[in-house]
Design a protein around this motif. Sequence first.
Motif, PDB file in Angstrom:
ATOM      1  N   GLN A  27       0.841  -1.194   0.000  1.00  0.00           N
ATOM      2  CA  GLN A  27       0.000   0.000   0.000  1.00  0.00           C
ATOM      3  C   GLN A  27       0.879   1.248   0.000  1.00  0.00           C
ATOM      4  O   GLN A  27       1.970   1.242   0.575  1.00  0.00           O
ATOM      5  CB  GLN A  27      -0.942   0.022   1.208  1.00  0.00           C
ATOM      6  N   THR A  28       0.368   2.326  -0.598  1.00  0.00           N
ATOM      7  CA  THR A  28       1.150   3.546  -0.788  1.00  0.00           C
ATOM      8  C   THR A  28       0.272   4.767  -0.565  1.00  0.00           C
ATOM      9  O   THR A  28      -0.923   4.749  -0.890  1.00  0.00           O
ATOM     10  CB  THR A  28       1.705   3.595  -2.237  1.00  0.00           C
ATOM     11  N   ASN A  29       0.873   5.815   0.000  1.00  0.00           N
ATOM     12  CA  ASN A  29       0.176   7.101   0.090  1.00  0.00           C
ATOM     13  C   ASN A  29       0.237   7.783  -1.275  1.00  0.00           C
ATOM     14  O   ASN A  29       1.326   7.983  -1.811  1.00  0.00           O
ATOM     15  CB  ASN A  29       0.841   8.001   1.140  1.00  0.00           C
ATOM     16  N   VAL A  30      -0.913   8.159  -1.793  1.00  0.00           N
ATOM     17  CA  VAL A  30      -0.979   8.760  -3.132  1.00  0.00           C
ATOM     18  C   VAL A  30      -1.772  10.063  -3.046  1.00  0.00           C
ATOM     19  O   VAL A  30      -2.844  10.110  -2.431  1.00  0.00           O
ATOM     20  CB  VAL A  30      -1.649   7.800  -4.136  1.00  0.00           C
ATOM     21  N   PHE A  31      -1.233  11.124  -3.681  1.00  0.00           N
ATOM     22  CA  PHE A  31      -1.858  12.445  -3.605  1.00  0.00           C
ATOM     23  C   PHE A  31      -2.357  12.886  -4.984  1.00  0.00           C
ATOM     24  O   PHE A  31      -1.592  12.973  -5.939  1.00  0.00           O
ATOM     25  CB  PHE A  31      -0.859  13.464  -3.060  1.00  0.00           C
ATOM     26  N   PHE A  32      -3.663  13.175  -5.044  1.00  0.00           N
ATOM     27  CA  PHE A  32      -4.275  13.743  -6.240  1.00  0.00           C
ATOM     28  C   PHE A  32      -4.681  15.193  -5.941  1.00  0.00           C
ATOM     29  O   PHE A  32      -5.860  15.537  -5.936  1.00  0.00           O
ATOM     30  CB  PHE A  32      -5.520  12.949  -6.633  1.00  0.00           C
ATOM     31  N   GLY A  33      -3.743  16.044  -5.632  1.00  0.00           N
ATOM     32  CA  GLY A  33      -4.072  17.436  -5.353  1.00  0.00           C
ATOM     33  C   GLY A  33      -4.854  17.594  -4.065  1.00  0.00           C
ATOM     34  O   GLY A  33      -4.311  17.540  -2.966  1.00  0.00           O
ATOM     35  N   SER A  34      -6.180  17.752  -4.182  1.00  0.00           N
ATOM     36  CA  SER A  34      -7.026  18.000  -3.010  1.00  0.00           C
ATOM     37  C   SER A  34      -7.385  16.736  -2.249  1.00  0.00           C
ATOM     38  O   SER A  34      -8.059  16.806  -1.220  1.00  0.00           O
ATOM     39  CB  SER A  34      -8.312  18.704  -3.451  1.00  0.00           C
ATOM     40  N   VAL A  35      -6.962  15.585  -2.733  1.00  0.00           N
ATOM     41  CA  VAL A  35      -7.335  14.303  -2.126  1.00  0.00           C
ATOM     42  C   VAL A  35      -6.093  13.455  -1.880  1.00  0.00           C
ATOM     43  O   VAL A  35      -5.247  13.309  -2.761  1.00  0.00           O
ATOM     44  CB  VAL A  35      -8.326  13.534  -3.035  1.00  0.00           C
ATOM     45  N   GLU A  36      -6.008  12.921  -0.669  1.00  0.00           N
ATOM     46  CA  GLU A  36      -4.956  11.957  -0.327  1.00  0.00           C
ATOM     47  C   GLU A  36      -5.583  10.569  -0.252  1.00  0.00           C
ATOM     48  O   GLU A  36      -6.632  10.395   0.384  1.00  0.00           O
ATOM     49  CB  GLU A  36      -4.316  12.315   1.006  1.00  0.00           C
ATOM     50  N   CYS A  37      -4.955   9.610  -0.892  1.00  0.00           N
ATOM     51  CA  CYS A  37      -5.501   8.250  -0.941  1.00  0.00           C
ATOM     52  C   CYS A  37      -4.497   7.235  -0.398  1.00  0.00           C
ATOM     53  O   CYS A  37      -3.295   7.490  -0.326  1.00  0.00           O
ATOM     54  CB  CYS A  37      -5.842   7.845  -2.371  1.00  0.00           C
ATOM     55  N   ILE A  38      -5.024   6.079  -0.052  1.00  0.00           N
ATOM     56  CA  ILE A  38      -4.192   4.904   0.180  1.00  0.00           C
ATOM     57  C   ILE A  38      -4.318   4.040  -1.079  1.00  0.00           C
ATOM     58  O   ILE A  38      -5.407   3.548  -1.408  1.00  0.00           O
ATOM     59  CB  ILE A  38      -4.642   4.128   1.417  1.00  0.00           C
ATOM     60  N   GLY A  39      -3.216   3.911  -1.804  1.00  0.00           N
ATOM     61  CA  GLY A  39      -3.221   3.139  -3.036  1.00  0.00           C
ATOM     62  C   GLY A  39      -2.918   1.671  -2.781  1.00  0.00           C
ATOM     63  O   GLY A  39      -1.997   1.344  -2.037  1.00  0.00           O
ATOM     64  N   HIS A  40      -3.718   0.814  -3.348  1.00  0.00           N
ATOM     65  CA  HIS A  40      -3.518  -0.632  -3.223  1.00  0.00           C
ATOM     66  C   HIS A  40      -2.728  -1.093  -4.450  1.00  0.00           C
ATOM     67  O   HIS A  40      -3.261  -1.150  -5.566  1.00  0.00           O
ATOM     68  CB  HIS A  40      -4.858  -1.339  -3.121  1.00  0.00           C
ATOM     69  N   ASP A  41      -1.464  -1.415  -4.219  1.00  0.00           N
ATOM     70  CA  ASP A  41      -0.539  -1.669  -5.322  1.00  0.00           C
ATOM     71  C   ASP A  41      -0.927  -2.882  -6.161  1.00  0.00           C
ATOM     72  O   ASP A  41      -0.616  -2.958  -7.354  1.00  0.00           O
ATOM     73  CB  ASP A  41       0.882  -1.855  -4.787  1.00  0.00           C
ATOM     74  N   VAL A  42      -1.604  -3.860  -5.549  1.00  0.00           N
ATOM     75  CA  VAL A  42      -1.923  -5.092  -6.264  1.00  0.00           C
ATOM     76  C   VAL A  42      -3.136  -4.904  -7.177  1.00  0.00           C
ATOM     77  O   VAL A  42      -3.074  -5.172  -8.382  1.00  0.00           O
ATOM     78  CB  VAL A  42      -2.165  -6.247  -5.275  1.00  0.00           C
ATOM     79  N   ASN A  43      -4.267  -4.444  -6.609  1.00  0.00           N
ATOM     80  CA  ASN A  43      -5.475  -4.341  -7.441  1.00  0.00           C
ATOM     81  C   ASN A  43      -5.654  -2.965  -8.080  1.00  0.00           C
ATOM     82  O   ASN A  43      -6.642  -2.723  -8.768  1.00  0.00           O
ATOM     83  CB  ASN A  43      -6.726  -4.703  -6.628  1.00  0.00           C
ATOM     84  N   LYS A  44      -4.687  -2.046  -7.840  1.00  0.00           N
ATOM     85  CA  LYS A  44      -4.681  -0.736  -8.509  1.00  0.00           C
ATOM     86  C   LYS A  44      -5.945   0.084  -8.229  1.00  0.00           C
ATOM     87  O   LYS A  44      -6.496   0.730  -9.113  1.00  0.00           O
ATOM     88  CB  LYS A  44      -4.509  -0.907 -10.026  1.00  0.00           C
ATOM     89  N   THR A  45      -6.411   0.040  -6.995  1.00  0.00           N
ATOM     90  CA  THR A  45      -7.532   0.885  -6.587  1.00  0.00           C
ATOM     91  C   THR A  45      -7.090   1.771  -5.426  1.00  0.00           C
ATOM     92  O   THR A  45      -6.025   1.549  -4.832  1.00  0.00           O
ATOM     93  CB  THR A  45      -8.749   0.050  -6.164  1.00  0.00           C
ATOM     94  N   TYR A  46      -7.941   2.760  -5.089  1.00  0.00           N
ATOM     95  CA  TYR A  46      -7.535   3.784  -4.129  1.00  0.00           C
ATOM     96  C   TYR A  46      -8.685   4.106  -3.166  1.00  0.00           C
ATOM     97  O   TYR A  46      -9.806   4.391  -3.600  1.00  0.00           O
ATOM     98  CB  TYR A  46      -7.128   5.070  -4.859  1.00  0.00           C
ATOM     99  N   HIS A  47      -8.382   4.034  -1.871  1.00  0.00           N
ATOM    100  CA  HIS A  47      -9.329   4.476  -0.854  1.00  0.00           C
ATOM    101  C   HIS A  47      -8.929   5.868  -0.372  1.00  0.00           C
ATOM    102  O   HIS A  47      -7.747   6.125  -0.099  1.00  0.00           O
ATOM    103  CB  HIS A  47      -9.353   3.512   0.337  1.00  0.00           C
ATOM    104  N   ILE A  48      -9.895   6.751  -0.267  1.00  0.00           N
ATOM    105  CA  ILE A  48      -9.608   8.126   0.148  1.00  0.00           C
ATOM    106  C   ILE A  48      -9.299   8.168   1.637  1.00  0.00           C
ATOM    107  O   ILE A  48     -10.001   7.577   2.451  1.00  0.00           O
ATOM    108  CB  ILE A  48     -10.779   9.052  -0.198  1.00  0.00           C
ATOM    109  N   ARG A  49      -8.232   8.876   1.947  1.00  0.00           N
ATOM    110  CA  ARG A  49      -7.796   9.041   3.338  1.00  0.00           C
ATOM    111  C   ARG A  49      -8.068  10.460   3.848  1.00  0.00           C
ATOM    112  O   ARG A  49      -8.325  10.653   5.030  1.00  0.00           O
ATOM    113  CB  ARG A  49      -6.298   8.729   3.437  1.00  0.00           C
ATOM    114  N   SER A  50      -7.991  11.427   2.976  1.00  0.00           N
ATOM    115  CA  SER A  50      -8.211  12.819   3.355  1.00  0.00           C
ATOM    116  C   SER A  50      -8.707  13.582   2.132  1.00  0.00           C
ATOM    117  O   SER A  50      -8.187  13.398   1.030  1.00  0.00           O
ATOM    118  CB  SER A  50      -6.909  13.441   3.874  1.00  0.00           C
ATOM    119  N   MET A  51      -9.720  14.415   2.336  1.00  0.00           N
ATOM    120  CA  MET A  51     -10.315  15.138   1.206  1.00  0.00           C
ATOM    121  C   MET A  51     -10.619  16.575   1.593  1.00  0.00           C
ATOM    122  O   MET A  51     -11.298  16.825   2.597  1.00  0.00           O
ATOM    123  CB  MET A  51     -11.604  14.445   0.759  1.00  0.00           C
TER     124      MET A  51
END
Length: 390
Positions: free
Chosen positions: A297-321
Amino acid sequence: MKKLMILFLLAGLSVNAQRKYISTPTVAYNNEKGSKAVGIFLRGAQIDSYEFLQDKYVYKINTPYTGTIFITDTYYVKDRLNASDHYEKSPAVVVENDEYYGSPHLFTTVASLKVRELPNSSAAVVGNLLNGTPVAIYYYPYNAESWIPVQINDKKGYIPVKYVGKRPELSDLKNQYNKAQTLEDQKKFAERILELGWNSNQRENEAALRLYAEFASKNNQLEVAEICLLQADVLKNIPKDDFNLPIKLQKEKQFGFTINNEIEPKKGFKKSFLESNLGKIKNQYTDLDDCALGDYQTNVFFGSVECIGHDVNKTYHIRSMEMVNANGFKIKNTYLNNHSTVAEFLKVGKGLITSIDPLTNSYYINNDYMTYEFQFKNDRLVKVMVIYYC
């Protein structure tokens, strides 16, 4: 409601000598002869800025809030503290420990006490303390016009010692409020009651909010009264045992982060969806000390949104918005965004909200493994973030 707030008092400023500790309550004097007692250090006080006068066998201490003072009883000045140390109780004015704080402390006795950057009334304000806030005491000056240091929200500051003492009693303040003859006095005691409520248990907090709502309503502060009553209703309806309602609502797609009113899927958003709505990834990293991140898992930033990226299934849960553009949060059948008010949130969040922080204007919803923090500024929702339990 007890504030989860820790206020440390430091006994010195510079580190030009080996730090010393006070092992038992020890009196400080105005000179090396011990002519006049000016204060007392409590067990655990740290002495960072000092000079040991060899010929006098006395410690000379100087800080911005004590001036130059002296310790003549040097036996209790130690290089370190030990559990086996023999020590006396703190003087009667200082509370040794209780349900509010576990070491020597007193309480603030006025509403919205200003914390100053320097120990004088003209210095810049770095924060405020609610009435009834426990304040750790490691040096207690005998002069009522003296100042004592505190640390609040990672900032150092000072407060007048005359505004700390025995913990205020809600019943006493209510009596004073009922007897007050002027609007100014009514306001003073109503504010002290309200703030002490935030530092009290849930039942007392609710009662304090309702009293302040009554005061505000009588004085044509209808919006203030409404918020106080809504907060009181929230406290009355805090979940007692079951914190799983948010999880149940998530399964029904009735609770969670939204983008363009599309609620976050159970497995997380796809990268293509996030990039089409938020833009390309700005930054990403893996922090091994971050307990929110598991394997792959990785911390991923899309500007106004911080996500937890799941490296295996390539999906993202929002951590901060941040609540900007089409970002939002859904609770039941209500979509919250940057136009949502505190009142709107309190109405939809009743029965879910588990705690309130009046100092930061933040509200919290817990489940069994995380907390959602809803932050408001100028009566509008500005940010929602997830705090994972470690």
